[in-house]
Enzyme design. Structure first.
Site, mmCIF file in Angstrom:
data_model
loop_
_atom_site.group_PDB
_atom_site.id
_atom_site.type_symbol
_atom_site.label_atom_id
_atom_site.label_comp_id
_atom_site.label_asym_id
_atom_site.label_seq_id
_atom_site.Cartn_x
_atom_site.Cartn_y
_atom_site.Cartn_z
ATOM 1 N N ASN A 25 0.869 -1.182 0.000
ATOM 2 C CA ASN A 25 0.000 0.000 0.000
ATOM 3 C C ASN A 25 0.907 1.233 0.000
ATOM 4 O OD1 ASN A 25 -1.766 2.091 0.558
ATOM 5 N ND2 ASN A 25 -2.113 1.476 2.695
ATOM 6 N N TRP A 26 0.991 1.866 -1.151
ATOM 7 C CA TRP A 26 1.926 2.992 -1.291
ATOM 8 C C TRP A 26 1.440 4.266 -0.608
ATOM 9 C CZ3 TRP A 26 3.721 2.630 -7.151
ATOM 10 C CH2 TRP A 26 4.580 1.529 -7.274
ATOM 11 N N LYS A 27 0.173 4.300 -0.213
ATOM 12 C CA LYS A 27 -0.398 5.519 0.395
ATOM 13 C C LYS A 27 -0.160 6.719 -0.537
ATOM 14 C CE LYS A 27 0.172 3.369 4.845
ATOM 15 N NZ LYS A 27 0.231 3.505 6.273
ATOM 16 N N HIS B 41 -9.337 1.898 5.331
ATOM 17 C CA HIS B 41 -8.015 2.004 5.964
ATOM 18 C C HIS B 41 -8.134 2.954 7.159
ATOM 19 C CE1 HIS B 41 -3.835 2.992 6.692
ATOM 20 N NE2 HIS B 41 -3.541 1.861 6.071
ATOM 21 N N GLU C 86 -6.402 5.272 8.121
ATOM 22 C CA GLU C 86 -6.159 6.693 7.795
ATOM 23 C C GLU C 86 -7.412 7.328 7.184
ATOM 24 O OE1 GLU C 86 -2.565 5.863 5.606
ATOM 25 O OE2 GLU C 86 -1.635 5.284 7.498
ATOM 26 N N GLU D 280 -5.329 -4.445 10.976
ATOM 27 C CA GLU D 280 -4.237 -3.489 11.137
ATOM 28 C C GLU D 280 -4.417 -2.690 12.425
ATOM 29 O OE1 GLU D 280 -2.347 -2.493 7.059
ATOM 30 O OE2 GLU D 280 -3.977 -1.106 7.412
ATOM 31 N N GLY E 251 3.003 2.312 10.699
ATOM 32 C CA GLY E 251 4.004 3.345 10.460
ATOM 33 C C GLY E 251 4.779 3.737 11.705
ATOM 34 N N SER F 245 3.686 -2.124 10.245
ATOM 35 C CA SER F 245 5.147 -2.249 10.361
ATOM 36 C C SER F 245 5.682 -3.628 9.954
ATOM 37 C CB SER F 245 5.606 -1.884 11.772
ATOM 38 O OG SER F 245 5.295 -0.523 12.044
ATOM 39 N N GLY G 23 2.890 -0.981 4.198
ATOM 40 C CA GLY G 23 3.038 0.410 3.787
ATOM 41 C C GLY G 23 4.493 0.729 3.491
ATOM 42 N N GLY G 24 5.177 1.320 4.465
ATOM 43 C CA GLY G 24 6.536 1.826 4.297
ATOM 44 C C GLY G 24 7.495 0.887 3.571
HETATM 45 P P1 PGA Z 1 3.094 0.347 7.535
HETATM 46 O O1 PGA Z 1 1.610 0.604 6.972
HETATM 47 O O2 PGA Z 1 3.562 -0.966 6.942
HETATM 48 O O3 PGA Z 1 3.913 1.518 7.043
HETATM 49 O O4 PGA Z 1 2.998 0.271 9.014
HETATM 50 C C1 PGA Z 1 0.679 -0.434 6.846
HETATM 51 C C2 PGA Z 1 -0.637 0.104 6.346
HETATM 52 O O5 PGA Z 1 -1.044 1.180 6.759
HETATM 53 O O6 PGA Z 1 -1.314 -0.544 5.504
#
Ligand code: PGA
Length: 251
Positions: free
Chosen positions: A9-11, A94, A96, A167, A173, A213, A234-235
């Site tokens: 997930n590149w956000k 998500h 966010e 999640e 993150g 993470s 994500g990251g």
């Molecule tokens: P992260 O994000 O791997 O950077 O913790 C995961 C996500 O929000 O899907």
């Protein structure tokens, strides 16, 4: 047997130009066959992504959609537009989106229905925040989210489409990963809930990812758990080499 799904997930990262460079690099790296791989980019890279990955086994996904097909909804993207580009998956709910953009379960329910109606596979995200975890109400929170988000949706509509990503917000993150046992226990709880809401056959077929993470160093341990069928990353998905290590976790 559930085929694991590792999705990046590149956000709100990666320009279209950066997407092309990432894909060129990924192509030269060896990828695993046992795992389904998906790249979930911002809307602006989806055309590049789908054209590039058309001939490959790698799936594509969007990070959001609006539930109407078209109309006066400035700034929104419809399921028809995503389907037209050949997108396979769409993230719904998500954390966010839930927290920063105030998306509630009623809206998320409409989005899941719209995705399914257009043959897009929803990756429904759920999870508790730190305070809720400290108060030990994570199961109640996740149960409420899933019950409301899937309201009125029949079992038939969900087969081979629904993916759930557990999640915990405090792990996203932050570098803090849930322990693999805690992640397993929540994923198992979700699977039992699906049995209660639908039936064992559906619950056994739904892939449940862990997210928060996940990185090359901890992915194998997380993936070794019975009820964890993949990761939403994500990251660590933003760098082609790191992403390649993630999807080759079993080697
Ligand atoms: P992260 O994000 O791997 O950077 O913790 C995961 C996500 O929000 O899907």
């Amino acid at each position: 047997m559930r085929r694991p799904l590792i999705a990046g997930n590149w956000k709100m990262n990666m320009t279209d130009g950066e997407t092309k460079k990432f894909l060129d690099k990924l192509k030269s790296l060896k990828n695993s066959d046992n795992v389904e791989v998906c790249i979930i980019s911002p809307f602006t890279s989806l055309k590049t992504l789908t054209e590039f990955l058309n001939e490959t086994e790698i799936s594509t996904g969007a990070q959001n959609l609006y539930y109407e097909d078209n109309g006066a909804f400035t700034g929104e993207i419809s399921p028809i537009m995503l389907k037209d580009l050949g997108v396979d998956y769409v993230i719904i709910g998500h954390s966010e989106r839930r927290t920063i953009f105030k998306e509630d379960d009623e809206l998320l329910n409409k989005k899941i229905i719209a995705a399914l109606n257009h043959n897009l596979k929803p990756i429904l995200c759920c999870g508790e925040n730190l305070e809720q975890r400290e108060n030990n109400i994570q199961e109640k929170i996740v149960e409420n989210q899933i019950r409301s988000d899937l309201k009125g949706i029949s079992e038939e509509e969900l087969y081979s489409k629904l993916v759930i990503a557990y999640e915990p917000i405090w792990a996203i993150g932050t570098g803090k990963t849930a322990s693999s046992d805690d992640a397993q226990s929540m994923c198992k709880f979700i699977r039992n809930l699906l049995t209660k809401l639908y039936c064992e056959e559906l619950a056994d077929s739904v892939r449940i990812q862990y997210g928060g993470s996940v990185k090359p160093e901890n992915v194998a341990e997380i993936m070794s758990k019975d009820d964890i069928d993949g990761a939403l990353v994500g990251g660590a998905s933003l760098d082609a080499e790191s992403f390649s290590k993630l999807i080759n976790y079993g080697k």
